[in-house]
Write a protein that holds these residues in place. Structure first.
Motif, PDB file in Angstrom:
ATOM      1  N   ARG A 122      33.923  16.997  24.882  1.00 15.77           N
ATOM      2  CA  ARG A 122      33.767  17.217  23.452  1.00 15.77           C
ATOM      3  C   ARG A 122      32.444  17.936  23.189  1.00 15.77           C
ATOM      4  N   GLU A 130      29.489  16.827  25.770  1.00 14.77           N
ATOM      5  CA  GLU A 130      29.613  15.615  26.566  1.00 14.77           C
ATOM      6  C   GLU A 130      30.928  15.625  27.314  1.00 14.77           C
ATOM      7  N   ARG A 132      33.554  12.884  29.311  1.00 12.89           N
ATOM      8  CA  ARG A 132      33.852  11.470  29.532  1.00 12.89           C
ATOM      9  C   ARG A 132      34.289  11.274  30.976  1.00 12.89           C
ATOM     10  N   TRP A 138      30.439   8.663  28.328  1.00 12.73           N
ATOM     11  CA  TRP A 138      30.139  10.041  27.974  1.00 12.73           C
ATOM     12  C   TRP A 138      28.838  10.494  28.628  1.00 12.73           C
ATOM     13  N   ARG A 140      26.148  13.546  28.923  1.00 13.50           N
ATOM     14  CA  ARG A 140      25.711  14.707  28.158  1.00 13.50           C
ATOM     15  C   ARG A 140      25.331  15.855  29.092  1.00 13.50           C
TER      16      ARG A 140
END
Length: 208
Positions: A122, A130, A132, A138, A140
């Motif tokens: 996302r 980020e 997952r 998550w 970064r």
């Protein structure tokens, strides 16, 4: 479908995430070495070729018996065994200049591969995003360029420059055919290309 382009980004795990990833990296290294030794032993003793489909069943049993293996993401373990398949295939392929799969030493670069369907990405803003990771959450990373269309695989790794996340993506674009022309090098220290006007009786150009 296989990935046809790779994208690598600098990742910034939290302190807790870095500790978990480091432990997983050593677990993945141990899994690779054990799986490789198992294949070599069965071939030398019985002439039996072991592949990832069968070793994944052994991995499931090991995850139930060993706590440290149970904490390791199953998707990463399965991907490691599939990568070992590919290493063997490359070795036996006369058109691929690959050596026999080697054991990974403790000082080897930490690497955790995941299939594309196991991760999700996302975008946070223009510079950050980020990803997952199973059992981690998550992670970064610096969005230095666009990722692409479809993510086929992802690899979290650590080297001397820190942590990185790499994505293998499918773009749908076929590689360009060779044009038969000589290769051209690029000096990345040049900020902008500049051409020099031709000078009489002088084969080259230079800066004043």
């Amino acid at each position: 479908m296989k990935a046809d382009m790779g994208c690598k980004y600098r990742a910034y795990p939290t302190g807790t995430q870095e500790s978990v990833l480091t432990g997983w990296g050593h677990t993945g290294r141990a899994l690779w070495n054990v799986a490789l030794e198992q294949r070599v032993y069965l071939w030398e003793q019985r002439g039996y070729t072991l592949r990832s489909a069968e070793q994944c069943k052994h991995l499931t049993a090991a995850r139930a018996d060993l706590e440290w293996m149970g904490a390791f993401p199953a998707q990463a373990g399965q991907q490691i065994l599939r990568n070992l398949d590919r290493a063997y295939d490359n070795f036996w392929n006369p058109e691929h200049p690959a050596a026999f799969p080697a054991r990974k030493k403790r000082g080897h670069r930490l690497s955790l591969p995941f299939p594309g369907q196991a991760v999700d990405v996302r975008k946070l803003n223009r510079k950050w995003a980020e990803v997952r990771i199973p059992k981690l959450g998550w992670l970064r990373f610096r969005l230095s360029r666009a990722i692409g269309v479809t993510i086929r695989n992802a690899t979290v790794s650590r080297d001397g420059n820190g942590w990185h996340i790499s994505f293998g993506v499918h773009t749908g674009r076929k590689p360009d055919a060779p044009n038969g022309k000589p290769a051209c090098g690029v000096d990345f220290g040049v900020a902008a290309p500049r051409s020099c006007p031709p000078r009489p009786n002088h084969a080259s150009c230079h800066r004043p």
